[in-house]
Design an enzyme around this catalytic site. Structure first.
Site, PDB file in Angstrom:
ATOM      1  N   ASN A 120       0.822  -1.224   0.000  1.00 15.23           N
ATOM      2  CA  ASN A 120       0.000   0.000   0.000  1.00 15.23           C
ATOM      3  C   ASN A 120       0.851   1.267   0.000  1.00 15.23           C
ATOM      4  O   ASN A 120       1.969   1.244   0.474  1.00 15.23           O
ATOM      5  CB  ASN A 120      -0.900  -0.008   1.241  1.00 15.23           C
ATOM      6  CG  ASN A 120      -2.186  -0.762   0.995  1.00 15.23           C
ATOM      7  OD1 ASN A 120      -2.822  -0.593  -0.036  1.00 15.23           O
ATOM      8  ND2 ASN A 120      -2.555  -1.618   1.932  1.00 15.23           N
ATOM      9  N   HIS A 175      -8.037   1.546  -4.200  1.00 15.48           N
ATOM     10  CA  HIS A 175      -8.158   0.723  -2.988  1.00 15.48           C
ATOM     11  C   HIS A 175      -7.864   1.639  -1.799  1.00 15.48           C
ATOM     12  O   HIS A 175      -6.868   1.523  -1.108  1.00 15.48           O
ATOM     13  CB  HIS A 175      -7.147  -0.427  -3.082  1.00 15.48           C
ATOM     14  CG  HIS A 175      -7.089  -1.315  -1.894  1.00 15.48           C
ATOM     15  ND1 HIS A 175      -8.184  -1.960  -1.378  1.00 15.48           N
ATOM     16  CD2 HIS A 175      -6.036  -1.683  -1.116  1.00 15.48           C
ATOM     17  CE1 HIS A 175      -7.793  -2.689  -0.332  1.00 15.48           C
ATOM     18  NE2 HIS A 175      -6.508  -2.533  -0.147  1.00 15.48           N
TER      19      HIS A 175
HETATM   20  N1  APR Z   1      12.701  -6.335   0.316  1.00 14.32           N
HETATM   21  C1  APR Z   1      12.072  -7.469   0.734  1.00 14.32           C
HETATM   22  N2  APR Z   1      11.259  -7.501   1.810  1.00 14.32           N
HETATM   23  C2  APR Z   1      11.078  -6.358   2.476  1.00 14.32           C
HETATM   24  C3  APR Z   1      11.685  -5.143   2.091  1.00 14.32           C
HETATM   25  C4  APR Z   1      12.535  -5.164   0.943  1.00 14.32           C
HETATM   26  N3  APR Z   1      13.142  -4.087   0.512  1.00 14.32           N
HETATM   27  N4  APR Z   1      11.305  -4.193   2.957  1.00 14.32           N
HETATM   28  C5  APR Z   1      10.465  -4.759   3.856  1.00 14.32           C
HETATM   29  N5  APR Z   1      10.342  -6.076   3.569  1.00 14.32           N
HETATM   30  C6  APR Z   1       9.550  -7.096   4.263  1.00 14.32           C
HETATM   31  C7  APR Z   1       9.593  -6.957   5.781  1.00 14.32           C
HETATM   32  O1  APR Z   1      10.816  -7.446   6.317  1.00 14.32           O
HETATM   33  C8  APR Z   1       8.384  -7.792   6.201  1.00 14.32           C
HETATM   34  O2  APR Z   1       8.740  -9.137   6.475  1.00 14.32           O
HETATM   35  O3  APR Z   1       8.184  -6.981   3.952  1.00 14.32           O
HETATM   36  C9  APR Z   1       7.473  -7.732   4.950  1.00 14.32           C
HETATM   37  C10 APR Z   1       6.134  -7.052   5.222  1.00 14.32           C
HETATM   38  O4  APR Z   1       5.428  -7.893   6.078  1.00 14.32           O
HETATM   39  P1  APR Z   1       4.465  -7.366   7.247  1.00 14.32           P
HETATM   40  O5  APR Z   1       5.154  -6.278   8.007  1.00 14.32           O
HETATM   41  O6  APR Z   1       3.962  -8.566   7.974  1.00 14.32           O
HETATM   42  O7  APR Z   1       3.278  -6.648   6.445  1.00 14.32           O
HETATM   43  P2  APR Z   1       2.034  -7.343   5.737  1.00 14.32           P
HETATM   44  O8  APR Z   1       0.899  -7.385   6.669  1.00 14.32           O
HETATM   45  O9  APR Z   1       2.476  -8.590   5.066  1.00 14.32           O
HETATM   46  O10 APR Z   1       1.687  -6.240   4.640  1.00 14.32           O
HETATM   47  C11 APR Z   1       2.545  -5.995   3.539  1.00 14.32           C
HETATM   48  O11 APR Z   1       0.763  -5.327   2.107  1.00 14.32           O
HETATM   49  O12 APR Z   1      -1.465  -5.061   2.669  1.00 14.32           O
HETATM   50  C12 APR Z   1      -0.257  -4.408   2.428  1.00 14.32           C
HETATM   51  O13 APR Z   1      -0.371  -2.361   3.720  1.00 14.32           O
HETATM   52  C13 APR Z   1       0.208  -3.645   3.629  1.00 14.32           C
HETATM   53  O14 APR Z   1       2.006  -2.492   2.550  1.00 14.32           O
HETATM   54  C14 APR Z   1       1.690  -3.590   3.390  1.00 14.32           C
HETATM   55  C15 APR Z   1       1.989  -4.888   2.671  1.00 14.32           C
END
Ligand code: APR
Length: 313
Positions: A120, A175
């Site tokens: 998002n 969205h």
């Molecule tokens: N490369 C790979 N992974 C990354 C990077 C990157 N540069 N930066 C962050 N991450 C990983 C984080 O380490 C984390 O494990 O992305 C993951 C995000 O997972 P969560 O914090 O559990 O978030 P989640 O609920 O999965 O949501 C992810 O989707 O629905 C949308 O708004 C929400 O933007 C968010 C995304």
């Protein structure tokens, strides 16, 4: 030959998506995350569930992009999730850098893939991924409309006490908070809900749908929804991998359709092996069209915040 789906971001949405893909035996899964051990641990845990669940697809976890090469579909969930009180737009700058760098990697390794964006604010991030990847726009798609429609359907089912299988719903636009649930195109066994539910109740269901993501964030407090979002992603993955030509609301690039140009927003599309293979144009009333254009305008404002960087200027 078994298909390959790479999921970037092994957090809540990424890991649930992996689980659903494996359990449906749609593809082998590569989980990528910046946190060392996280994707490896989740991939191994999932692989160890295979004997009990009875699937033969395998999962691997990694912190680099080598193993993502030649993926059929890449799902980008990497980024920050909302905390209570935050709107999706509050994530824009942080997630912009993440989505841009992730897209650069995956598009090099899997030049023929279809990219699905979950991060998002999704419509804006889909635009970012399209620009960064230089892929044909129909191979970069945002996940939003299926999730919003699923919430709409769930609330209608709760209201009427009928099977969710009988309910088809349509939500257009971005969205975001001003998404456009369309009661005229939402039916129960073919009957429009406007004939079944009083208008004040429909208004309340529409409001709950719009606030659906925030309702979950408010309850969870430490993150945002992931069961319904991962289900929505997997419906898209399945439609693409199986070349189903399924009509689903997704964020697609509009190049004149609905009178809108140069932007991603939620519309009904035909999803198949080539990604977005067609866009269906619904006949909207003046009021519905005005609401759609308002929602599109919010997406455009988000893109404008990034314009200098996206265009490299
Ligand atoms: N490369 C790979 N992974 C990354 C990077 C990157 N540069 N930066 C962050 N991450 C990983 C984080 O380490 C984390 O494990 O992305 C993951 C995000 O997972 P969560 O914090 O559990 O978030 P989640 O609920 O999965 O949501 C992810 O989707 O629905 C949308 O708004 C929400 O933007 C968010 C995304």
């Amino acid at each position: 030959m078994r298909r390959k789906v790479s999921i970037i971001g092994a957090g809540n949405v990424g890991a649930s998506t992996a689980q659903r893909i494996l359990e449906k035996e749609l593809a082998n899964v590569v989980l990528v995350d910046v946190v060392e051990g996280l994707p490896q641990g989740k991939a191994l845990d999932l692989a160890e569930s295979a004997p009990v669940e009875g699937f033969d697809c395998f999962s691997i976890g990694t912190n680099t992009y080598e193993d993502t090469a030649n993926s059929d579909v890449v799902v980008i969930t990497a980024g920050l999730a909302r905390k209570p009180g935050m709107s999706r737009d509050d994530l824009i700058m942080a997630n912009f850098e993440i989505v841009r760098s992730v897209t650069a990697e995956v598009s090099k390794k899997s030049p023929s893939s279809v990219i699905i964006i979950v991060t998002n604010p999704m419509d804006v991030m889909t635009y970012v991924a399209a620009v960064e990847s230089r892929f044909p726009k129909n191979r970069v798609i945002g996940m939003g409309g299926i999730l919003d429609s699923a919430r709409f359907r769930a609330f209608i089912s709760m209201e009427l006490g009928v099977s969710i299988e009988n309910i088809h719903a349509m939500v257009l636009g971005g969205h975001g908070d001003d998404m456009v649930p369309l009661p005229r195109y939402t039916t129960v066994a073919g009957i429009p809900i406007i004939e079944l539910i009083p208008s004040d109740k429909i208004d309340a269901i529409i409001k709950r749908t719009r606030d659906g993501g925030a309702e979950i964030v408010g309850l969870l407090k430490t993150g945002s929804a992931y069961y319904a979002p991962s289900s929505a992603v997997v419906e898209m993955v399945e439609a693409i991998i199986k070349d189903k030509k399924k009509i689903l609301p997704c964020a697609a690039y509009l190049d004149g359709r609905y009178g809108v140009r140069g932007i991603y927003a939620g519309v009904p599309v035909k999803l198949g092996r080539g990604g977005v293979e067609d866009i269906l144009e619904l006949k909207l009333t003046d009021e519905e069209m005005a609401a759609f254009l308002r929602s599109v305008d919010s997406v455009r404002k988000g893109i404008e915040k990034l314009k200098m960087d996206v265009t490299g200027g």
